[in-house]
Design a protein around this motif. Structure first.
Motif, PDB file in Angstrom:
ATOM      1  N   SER A   1       0.808  -1.222   0.000  1.00  0.00           N
ATOM      2  CA  SER A   1       0.000   0.000   0.000  1.00  0.00           C
ATOM      3  C   SER A   1       0.836   1.265   0.000  1.00  0.00           C
ATOM      4  CB  SER A   1      -0.917   0.015   1.225  1.00  0.00           C
ATOM      5  OG  SER A   1      -0.148   0.100   2.412  1.00  0.00           O
ATOM      6  N   HIS A   2       2.136   1.130   0.336  1.00  0.00           N
ATOM      7  CA  HIS A   2       3.017   2.289   0.468  1.00  0.00           C
ATOM      8  C   HIS A   2       2.414   3.307   1.433  1.00  0.00           C
ATOM      9  CE1 HIS A   2       5.308   0.697  -2.879  1.00  0.00           C
ATOM     10  NE2 HIS A   2       4.196   0.625  -3.590  1.00  0.00           N
ATOM     11  N   SER A   3       1.741   2.776   2.469  1.00  0.00           N
ATOM     12  CA  SER A   3       1.051   3.642   3.425  1.00  0.00           C
ATOM     13  C   SER A   3       1.835   3.720   4.729  1.00  0.00           C
ATOM     14  CB  SER A   3      -0.361   3.096   3.708  1.00  0.00           C
ATOM     15  OG  SER A   3      -0.951   3.777   4.785  1.00  0.00           O
ATOM     16  N   ASN A   4       1.871   4.898   5.309  1.00  0.00           N
ATOM     17  CA  ASN A   4       2.514   5.067   6.603  1.00  0.00           C
ATOM     18  C   ASN A   4       1.547   4.881   7.763  1.00  0.00           C
ATOM     19  OD1 ASN A   4       5.071   5.698   5.524  1.00  0.00           O
ATOM     20  ND2 ASN A   4       4.445   7.825   5.163  1.00  0.00           N
ATOM     21  N   SER A   5       0.265   4.629   7.438  1.00  0.00           N
ATOM     22  CA  SER A   5      -0.747   4.600   8.493  1.00  0.00           C
ATOM     23  C   SER A   5      -0.583   3.406   9.420  1.00  0.00           C
ATOM     24  CB  SER A   5      -2.150   4.584   7.868  1.00  0.00           C
ATOM     25  OG  SER A   5      -2.337   3.399   7.110  1.00  0.00           O
ATOM     26  N   VAL A   6       0.082   2.334   8.962  1.00  0.00           N
ATOM     27  CA  VAL A   6       0.233   1.158   9.815  1.00  0.00           C
ATOM     28  C   VAL A   6       1.670   0.980  10.303  1.00  0.00           C
ATOM     29  CG1 VAL A   6      -1.670  -0.054   8.741  1.00  0.00           C
ATOM     30  CG2 VAL A   6       0.624  -0.336   7.801  1.00  0.00           C
ATOM     31  N   THR A   7       2.525   1.944   9.993  1.00  0.00           N
ATOM     32  CA  THR A   7       3.939   1.792  10.324  1.00  0.00           C
ATOM     33  C   THR A   7       4.160   1.601  11.814  1.00  0.00           C
ATOM     34  OG1 THR A   7       4.556   3.132   8.418  1.00  0.00           O
ATOM     35  CG2 THR A   7       6.214   2.873  10.129  1.00  0.00           C
ATOM     36  N   ALA A   8       3.403   2.303  12.649  1.00  0.00           N
ATOM     37  CA  ALA A   8       3.659   2.285  14.084  1.00  0.00           C
ATOM     38  C   ALA A   8       3.035   1.087  14.797  1.00  0.00           C
ATOM     39  CB  ALA A   8       3.142   3.580  14.709  1.00  0.00           C
ATOM     40  N   MET A   9       2.272   0.252  14.098  1.00  0.00           N
ATOM     41  CA  MET A   9       1.606  -0.876  14.746  1.00  0.00           C
ATOM     42  C   MET A   9       2.611  -1.958  15.118  1.00  0.00           C
ATOM     43  SD  MET A   9      -1.504  -3.324  13.423  1.00  0.00           S
ATOM     44  CE  MET A   9      -2.318  -1.953  12.639  1.00  0.00           C
ATOM     45  N   THR A  10       2.513  -2.436  16.342  1.00  0.00           N
ATOM     46  CA  THR A  10       3.388  -3.514  16.802  1.00  0.00           C
ATOM     47  C   THR A  10       2.551  -4.597  17.469  1.00  0.00           C
ATOM     48  OG1 THR A  10       3.785  -2.378  18.903  1.00  0.00           O
ATOM     49  CG2 THR A  10       5.378  -1.993  17.124  1.00  0.00           C
ATOM     50  N   PHE A  11       3.176  -5.759  17.626  1.00  0.00           N
ATOM     51  CA  PHE A  11       2.492  -6.901  18.228  1.00  0.00           C
ATOM     52  C   PHE A  11       3.317  -7.473  19.377  1.00  0.00           C
ATOM     53  CE2 PHE A  11       1.077  -6.756  13.825  1.00  0.00           C
ATOM     54  CZ  PHE A  11      -0.296  -6.920  13.948  1.00  0.00           C
ATOM     55  N   ASP A  12       2.605  -8.047  20.332  1.00  0.00           N
ATOM     56  CA  ASP A  12       3.218  -8.936  21.293  1.00  0.00           C
ATOM     57  C   ASP A  12       2.246 -10.097  21.506  1.00  0.00           C
ATOM     58  OD1 ASP A  12       1.235  -7.893  22.901  1.00  0.00           O
ATOM     59  OD2 ASP A  12       2.574  -7.064  24.413  1.00  0.00           O
ATOM     60  N   HIS A  13       2.544 -10.990  22.437  1.00  0.00           N
ATOM     61  CA  HIS A  13       1.659 -12.138  22.639  1.00  0.00           C
ATOM     62  C   HIS A  13       1.574 -12.491  24.113  1.00  0.00           C
ATOM     63  CE1 HIS A  13       5.546 -14.445  22.622  1.00  0.00           C
ATOM     64  NE2 HIS A  13       4.918 -15.056  23.618  1.00  0.00           N
ATOM     65  N   ILE A  14       0.507 -13.177  24.459  1.00  0.00           N
ATOM     66  CA  ILE A  14       0.367 -13.819  25.764  1.00  0.00           C
ATOM     67  C   ILE A  14      -0.216 -15.209  25.515  1.00  0.00           C
ATOM     68  CG2 ILE A  14      -0.734 -13.765  28.020  1.00  0.00           C
ATOM     69  CD1 ILE A  14      -0.678 -10.759  27.945  1.00  0.00           C
ATOM     70  N   ALA A  15       0.482 -16.229  25.996  1.00  0.00           N
ATOM     71  CA  ALA A  15       0.079 -17.613  25.769  1.00  0.00           C
ATOM     72  C   ALA A  15      -0.740 -18.152  26.937  1.00  0.00           C
ATOM     73  CB  ALA A  15       1.321 -18.487  25.572  1.00  0.00           C
ATOM     74  N   VAL A  16      -1.562 -19.131  26.638  1.00  0.00           N
ATOM     75  CA  VAL A  16      -2.267 -19.837  27.707  1.00  0.00           C
ATOM     76  C   VAL A  16      -1.318 -20.873  28.309  1.00  0.00           C
ATOM     77  CG1 VAL A  16      -4.469 -19.502  26.552  1.00  0.00           C
ATOM     78  CG2 VAL A  16      -3.224 -21.620  26.193  1.00  0.00           C
ATOM     79  N   GLU A  17      -1.519 -21.177  29.564  1.00  0.00           N
ATOM     80  CA  GLU A  17      -0.667 -22.154  30.252  1.00  0.00           C
ATOM     81  C   GLU A  17      -1.251 -23.540  30.025  1.00  0.00           C
ATOM     82  OE1 GLU A  17       0.519 -20.995  34.208  1.00  0.00           O
ATOM     83  OE2 GLU A  17       0.137 -18.900  33.737  1.00  0.00           O
ATOM     84  N   ASP A  18      -0.942 -24.108  28.850  1.00  0.00           N
ATOM     85  CA  ASP A  18      -1.532 -25.380  28.455  1.00  0.00           C
ATOM     86  C   ASP A  18      -0.554 -26.550  28.539  1.00  0.00           C
ATOM     87  OD1 ASP A  18       0.152 -24.694  26.358  1.00  0.00           O
ATOM     88  OD2 ASP A  18      -1.468 -24.245  24.956  1.00  0.00           O
ATOM     89  N   GLY A  19       0.700 -26.283  28.902  1.00  0.00           N
ATOM     90  CA  GLY A  19       1.678 -27.351  29.038  1.00  0.00           C
ATOM     91  C   GLY A  19       2.151 -27.951  27.726  1.00  0.00           C
ATOM     92  N   LEU A  20       1.827 -27.321  26.599  1.00  0.00           N
ATOM     93  CA  LEU A  20       2.187 -27.889  25.298  1.00  0.00           C
ATOM     94  C   LEU A  20       3.622 -27.567  24.889  1.00  0.00           C
ATOM     95  CD1 LEU A  20      -1.102 -27.185  23.288  1.00  0.00           C
ATOM     96  CD2 LEU A  20      -0.369 -29.325  24.350  1.00  0.00           C
ATOM     97  N   SER A  21       4.183 -26.498  25.440  1.00  0.00           N
ATOM     98  CA  SER A  21       5.549 -26.117  25.078  1.00  0.00           C
ATOM     99  C   SER A  21       6.532 -26.680  26.099  1.00  0.00           C
ATOM    100  CB  SER A  21       5.691 -24.601  25.014  1.00  0.00           C
ATOM    101  OG  SER A  21       5.013 -24.086  23.901  1.00  0.00           O
ATOM    102  N   SER A  22       7.594 -27.276  25.597  1.00  0.00           N
ATOM    103  CA  SER A  22       8.599 -27.871  26.481  1.00  0.00           C
ATOM    104  C   SER A  22       9.633 -26.858  26.943  1.00  0.00           C
ATOM    105  CB  SER A  22       9.308 -29.023  25.763  1.00  0.00           C
ATOM    106  OG  SER A  22       9.911 -28.564  24.556  1.00  0.00           O
TER     107      SER A  22
END
Length: 332
Positions: A278-299
């Motif tokens: 899109s060559h748009s600057n409107s989304v440039t500042a958007m960032t992500f992080d995450h929070i996982a559920v404690e499901d015991g699936l990751s070692s």
């Protein structure tokens, strides 16, 4: 029905581990490889390259990275200029997975000659992968960087999970919703996007997720449903449109512990591609992080094994590389 069409149908089959192939039960990916191998016998030179590239993709999904690399390199030997671009891209990514920096740079250099924008994109995708794969799984907001500045708009994006056969919420999805409720309570000004369009017993994941949150006191004005997506790639693409429309500057992804790194890589890759297109600057500042559920699936705190491979696969998908590309039969 020709072999290519049968291969695509097998690729899209929900029968992942018990696909019926000539009376035998096999994985759907093995069925794809069977049909594509048959298709090679009557393929033109250009068709052969695309078939070999698609077969290498299927092998990568099975976790056989050395075999996949051999397939891409074989296809590269007779590829035309336009086919060389995705092939060098795949090889750069998988050589990065193998920590072979010399070959990564070689493929990026080749891309620079063929398509400077593609070389720039793959460098960006590799940066996304590296940043995420050195970040430990976050299980609560205290370990997240989702705290907001007063003028920043924040969203919680909760990824769906297949409903039970009767349309009720399955335990893995309830864990995600419980975590969403926890985060939403701590962040009363954040909007909540519930995403998932797979329908079971006449109701979608997003519809059920909204009902669950409403029943526990979340104000309906905070909830936005994305109930069209049928996979995580579409989750990211459709959710990004909502995030942009809401002028969100930070989004926290909620999912399973083996899925949060994949999801964040995918969302960031889709965001990068959207910004470049899109060559748009409107989304440039958007960032992500995450929070996982404690499901015991990751070692462990950092993805390993097949989960790590899946992070690379999702980076490629988010960057727009097609998993299946044979003639007019294509699919990301």
């Amino acid at each position: 029905m020709d072999d290519i069409k049968q291969a695509l149908e097998a690729y899209n089959s929900p029968l992942r581990h018990n696909f019926n192939l000539d009376g035998q039960s096999v994985s759907n990916l093995d069925a794809v490889l069977h049909y594509l191998t048959n298709a090679l016998s009557s393929a033109t030179a250009d068709e052969t390259v695309n078939i070999l590239m698609t077969m290498a993709n299927m092998v990568s999904f099975q976790g056989k990275i050395d075999e996949a690399i051999n397939g891409y390199e074989k296809a590269l030997q007779t590829a035309n200029q336009w086919q060389q671009i995705p092939l060098h891209t795949y090889l750069a990514i998988w050589r990065h997975y193998q920590a072979d920096s010399e070959r990564v740079n070689s493929h990026i250099d080749a891309l620079s000659q063929l398509s400077p924008s593609s070389a720039q994109a793959i460098r960006a995708v590799i940066t996304i992968i590296e940043c995420n794969l050195k970040t430990p799984i976050t299980y609560d907001q205290n370990g997240s960087n989702s705290a907001q500045q007063p003028d920043a708009k924040h969203a919680i994006v909760t990824l769906g999970y297949k409903l039970n056969g009767d349309g009720s919420i399955a335990p893995p999805l309830e864990l995600r919703l419980e975590k969403t409720l926890e985060i939403a309570t701590l962040n009363p000004d954040s909007i909540i996007i519930v995403t998932g369009g797979v329908e079971t017993a006449g109701i979608t994941e997003a519809d059920q997720m909204e009902r669950w949150l409403l029943a526990r006191g979340i104000n309906g004005r905070r909830i936005i449903k994305e109930n069209k997506a049928i996979n995580t790639i579409e989750n990211a693409q459709r959710s990004l449109g909502i995030l942009q429309a809401q002028e969100i500057r930070k989004a926290t992804l909620v999912s399973a512990s083996i899925h949060v790194h994949r999801s964040q890589i995918l969302f960031e890759a889709v965001l990068y591609r959207s910004r470049q297109s899109s060559h748009s600057n409107s989304v440039t500042a958007m960032t992500f992080d995450h929070i996982a559920v404690e499901d015991g699936l990751s070692s462990g705190a950092i993805p390993t094994g097949q989960t790590r491979i899946n992070c690379y696969i999702d980076a490629l998908r988010g960057a727009g590389l097609k998993a299946f590309q044979c003639g007019h039969f294509t699919q990301i």
